[in-house]
Design a protein around this motif. Structure first.
Motif, PDB file in Angstrom:
ATOM      1  N   UNK A  68       0.816  -1.200   0.000  1.00  0.00           N
ATOM      2  CA  UNK A  68       0.000   0.000   0.000  1.00  0.00           C
ATOM      3  C   UNK A  68       0.851   1.252   0.000  1.00  0.00           C
ATOM      4  N   UNK A  69       0.282   2.329  -0.550  1.00  0.00           N
ATOM      5  CA  UNK A  69       0.906   3.654  -0.541  1.00  0.00           C
ATOM      6  C   UNK A  69      -0.124   4.632   0.015  1.00  0.00           C
ATOM      7  N   UNK A  70       0.319   5.559   0.866  1.00  0.00           N
ATOM      8  CA  UNK A  70      -0.632   6.395   1.595  1.00  0.00           C
ATOM      9  C   UNK A  70      -0.053   7.773   1.872  1.00  0.00           C
ATOM     10  N   UNK A  71      -0.921   8.779   1.813  1.00  0.00           N
ATOM     11  CA  UNK A  71      -0.618  10.101   2.355  1.00  0.00           C
ATOM     12  C   UNK A  71      -1.420  10.279   3.638  1.00  0.00           C
ATOM     13  N   UNK A  72      -0.732  10.628   4.724  1.00  0.00           N
ATOM     14  CA  UNK A  72      -1.406  10.941   5.983  1.00  0.00           C
ATOM     15  C   UNK A  72      -1.419  12.456   6.142  1.00  0.00           C
ATOM     16  N   UNK A  73      -2.590  13.008   6.473  1.00  0.00           N
ATOM     17  CA  UNK A  73      -2.713  14.452   6.646  1.00  0.00           C
ATOM     18  C   UNK A  73      -4.007  14.738   7.400  1.00  0.00           C
ATOM     19  N   UNK A  74      -4.126  15.914   7.934  1.00  0.00           N
ATOM     20  CA  UNK A  74      -5.312  16.306   8.689  1.00  0.00           C
ATOM     21  C   UNK A  74      -4.921  17.140   9.889  1.00  0.00           C
ATOM     22  N   UNK A  75      -5.872  17.851  10.494  1.00  0.00           N
ATOM     23  CA  UNK A  75      -5.543  18.788  11.567  1.00  0.00           C
ATOM     24  C   UNK A  75      -5.132  18.146  12.875  1.00  0.00           C
ATOM     25  N   UNK A  76      -5.542  16.886  13.121  1.00  0.00           N
ATOM     26  CA  UNK A  76      -5.178  16.227  14.376  1.00  0.00           C
ATOM     27  C   UNK A  76      -5.269  14.713  14.206  1.00  0.00           C
ATOM     28  N   UNK A  77      -4.822  13.994  15.246  1.00  0.00           N
ATOM     29  CA  UNK A  77      -4.744  12.537  15.194  1.00  0.00           C
ATOM     30  C   UNK A  77      -6.097  11.897  14.894  1.00  0.00           C
ATOM     31  N   UNK A  78      -7.163  12.456  15.434  1.00  0.00           N
ATOM     32  CA  UNK A  78      -8.498  11.880  15.252  1.00  0.00           C
ATOM     33  C   UNK A  78      -9.133  12.271  13.932  1.00  0.00           C
ATOM     34  N   UNK A  79      -8.462  13.101  13.159  1.00  0.00           N
ATOM     35  CA  UNK A  79      -8.997  13.532  11.868  1.00  0.00           C
ATOM     36  C   UNK A  79      -7.947  13.326  10.783  1.00  0.00           C
ATOM     37  N   UNK A  80      -7.340  12.161  10.814  1.00  0.00           N
ATOM     38  CA  UNK A  80      -6.364  11.770   9.799  1.00  0.00           C
ATOM     39  C   UNK A  80      -7.132  11.336   8.556  1.00  0.00           C
ATOM     40  N   UNK A  81      -6.926  12.022   7.443  1.00  0.00           N
ATOM     41  CA  UNK A  81      -7.737  11.794   6.234  1.00  0.00           C
ATOM     42  C   UNK A  81      -7.066  10.852   5.239  1.00  0.00           C
ATOM     43  N   UNK A  82      -6.266   9.922   5.749  1.00  0.00           N
ATOM     44  CA  UNK A  82      -5.491   9.036   4.881  1.00  0.00           C
ATOM     45  C   UNK A  82      -6.355   8.202   3.940  1.00  0.00           C
ATOM     46  N   UNK A  83      -7.604   7.919   4.337  1.00  0.00           N
ATOM     47  CA  UNK A  83      -8.437   7.060   3.480  1.00  0.00           C
ATOM     48  C   UNK A  83      -8.730   7.691   2.129  1.00  0.00           C
ATOM     49  N   UNK A  84      -8.536   9.008   2.002  1.00  0.00           N
ATOM     50  CA  UNK A  84      -8.747   9.684   0.730  1.00  0.00           C
ATOM     51  C   UNK A  84      -7.513   9.642  -0.159  1.00  0.00           C
ATOM     52  N   UNK A  85      -6.423   9.154   0.364  1.00  0.00           N
ATOM     53  CA  UNK A  85      -5.181   9.094  -0.417  1.00  0.00           C
ATOM     54  C   UNK A  85      -4.440   7.793  -0.103  1.00  0.00           C
ATOM     55  N   UNK A  86      -5.161   6.689  -0.218  1.00  0.00           N
ATOM     56  CA  UNK A  86      -4.587   5.367   0.054  1.00  0.00           C
ATOM     57  C   UNK A  86      -4.808   4.485  -1.166  1.00  0.00           C
ATOM     58  N   UNK A  87      -3.726   3.800  -1.598  1.00  0.00           N
ATOM     59  CA  UNK A  87      -3.771   2.980  -2.800  1.00  0.00           C
ATOM     60  C   UNK A  87      -3.114   1.635  -2.522  1.00  0.00           C
ATOM     61  N   UNK A  88      -3.617   0.582  -3.143  1.00  0.00           N
ATOM     62  CA  UNK A  88      -3.102  -0.768  -2.905  1.00  0.00           C
ATOM     63  C   UNK A  88      -2.880  -1.498  -4.216  1.00  0.00           C
ATOM     64  N   UNK A  89      -1.945  -2.442  -4.189  1.00  0.00           N
ATOM     65  CA  UNK A  89      -1.726  -3.321  -5.332  1.00  0.00           C
ATOM     66  C   UNK A  89      -1.400  -4.722  -4.818  1.00  0.00           C
ATOM     67  N   UNK A  90      -2.074  -5.713  -5.390  1.00  0.00           N
ATOM     68  CA  UNK A  90      -1.842  -7.100  -5.003  1.00  0.00           C
ATOM     69  C   UNK A  90      -1.067  -7.851  -6.071  1.00  0.00           C
ATOM     70  N   UNK A  91      -0.280  -8.803  -5.622  1.00  0.00           N
ATOM     71  CA  UNK A  91       0.538  -9.648  -6.481  1.00  0.00           C
ATOM     72  C   UNK A  91       0.473 -11.059  -5.922  1.00  0.00           C
ATOM     73  N   UNK A  92      -0.149 -11.962  -6.673  1.00  0.00           N
ATOM     74  CA  UNK A  92      -0.379 -13.319  -6.174  1.00  0.00           C
ATOM     75  C   UNK A  92       0.913 -14.055  -5.849  1.00  0.00           C
ATOM     76  N   UNK A  93       2.015 -13.658  -6.456  1.00  0.00           N
ATOM     77  CA  UNK A  93       3.300 -14.314  -6.187  1.00  0.00           C
ATOM     78  C   UNK A  93       3.891 -13.883  -4.846  1.00  0.00           C
ATOM     79  N   UNK A  94       3.417 -12.756  -4.319  1.00  0.00           N
ATOM     80  CA  UNK A  94       3.942 -12.249  -3.063  1.00  0.00           C
ATOM     81  C   UNK A  94       5.133 -11.340  -3.278  1.00  0.00           C
TER      82      UNK A  94
END
Length: 331
Positions: free
Chosen positions: A189-215
């Motif tokens: 996964x690749x992610x940007x963490x940002x937001x005004x405080x710990x409880x308002x981390x908006x990372x879910x808007x900038x999170x990307x994933x890639x799967x590879x069956x070989x591992x």
């Protein structure tokens, strides 16, 4: 989508006195190019023929979001290995149960050694392309990461000043979410963490994933990002897995990419366990020895070592995060 256009760079010289195309990239630290930075310049490189302590600072801490201690690294044939291991003095006192002193539930000693190196004192930059060629570890509850933090926290403490996760993964080979998707060694996964405080981390808007069956633990892959003034793209083996073109941020006086318009430094680390990255409700052979919300997470993790320790294949390099090189170019 291949990063064909992003791979076309000019000269790979380090900083020079003059050039036709000055770069928007900025750099700071004692390991930066001298002279003017030009578009396409290679501004940071380490092939790990040696551990250059002028470039990398070895961080030792009891922090990291859960049961981990950061210490162990070595070089072998031009590859950096970051290792998880058991401290030799762990739990030798019978009055200690794993890592928690009897009668003092708030006294916790993290039970695992691992490793983190960073360029906080030597190199930070704003805008550029990053390539890191690495082979990820296999082993339950291992947590490899290639990431960046802001050098000066211009917008206040975490996550207000941002965090850039180029790559994170989990070492479990058979860890699956409720939909049956592998979220262990087959996923990065690749992610940007940002937001005004710990409880308002908006990372879910900038999170990307890639799967590879070989591992991703079976071979080396290249993890990277292209960081521009108006967008950030993440890629694996030159394939873009996600792009962010602007964030929900309160810093209107600065750019739309704030807080990602300041200099960041590089971190390479292998963590173990933790209380915020391995879901409690995921399915794993042998179960999960601890709950993220438990006040005894470290103790529970250690007492469950019969589940996870055999999966590390100690004595081999299976459980190591192996890094072949780190390269950064100016835009």
């Amino acid at each position: 989508m291949l990063l064909t256009a992003l791979l076309i760079f000019g000269s790979f010289q380090k900083g020079r006195a003059d050039c036709d195309v000055p770069s928007v990239t900025t750099v700071s630290g004692n390991q930066v190019p001298s002279g003017k930075i030009c578009s396409g310049d290679l501004i940071f490189e380490d092939n790990f023929d040696e551990l250059n302590l002028k470039k990398w600072q070895h961080e030792v801490t009891l922090g990291g979001g859960g049961p981990m201690r950061l210490e162990k690294i070595f070089l072998y044939h031009g590859t950096l290995s970051l290792i998880g291991g058991i401290p030799v003095d762990q739990c030798t006192n019978p009055q200690w149960y794993g890592c928690e002193r009897t009668g003092k539930p708030d006294s916790v000693l993290n039970p695992i050694k691992s490793a983190r190196i960073r360029t906080v004192d030597s190199f930070s930059f704003k805008y550029g392309r990053v390539d890191v060629r690495a082979k990820l570890p296999g082993g339950d509850w291992l947590w490899p990461a290639i990431w960046l933090l802001p050098r000066y926290n211009q917008y206040s403490g975490w996550p207000a000043s941002g965090e850039i996760d180029i790559m994170e993964s989990r070492g479990n080979k058979e860890l699956k979410n409720g939909d049956g998707q592998n979220i262990g060694t087959q996923q990065v996964g690749s992610t940007l963490h940002f937001g005004p405080n710990y409880n308002y981390n908006r990372y879910e808007y900038a999170h990307f994933e890639k799967n590879n069956a070989s591992g991703y633990d079976t071979n080396f892959h290249t993890y990277g990002m292209q960081w521009n003034p108006d967008n950030i793209s993440f890629y694996v083996d030159d394939e873009v897995i996600g792009t962010d073109t602007g964030l929900e941020n309160p810093w209107q006086r600065n750019t739309k990419m704030a807080p990602f318009d300041q200099e960041f430094y590089i971190i390479l680390n292998l963590a173990v366990g933790g209380v915020n990255y391995f879901p409690d409700n995921a399915d794993n052979p042998g179960g999960k020895p601890w709950l993220n919300g438990s006040p005894k997470a470290s103790t529970d993790f250690w007492m469950g070592r019969d589940q996870w320790l055999p999966t590390w294949h100690l004595g081999t390099d299976d459980s190591h995060l192996q890094v072949d090189y780190v390269k950064i170019w100016a835009l």
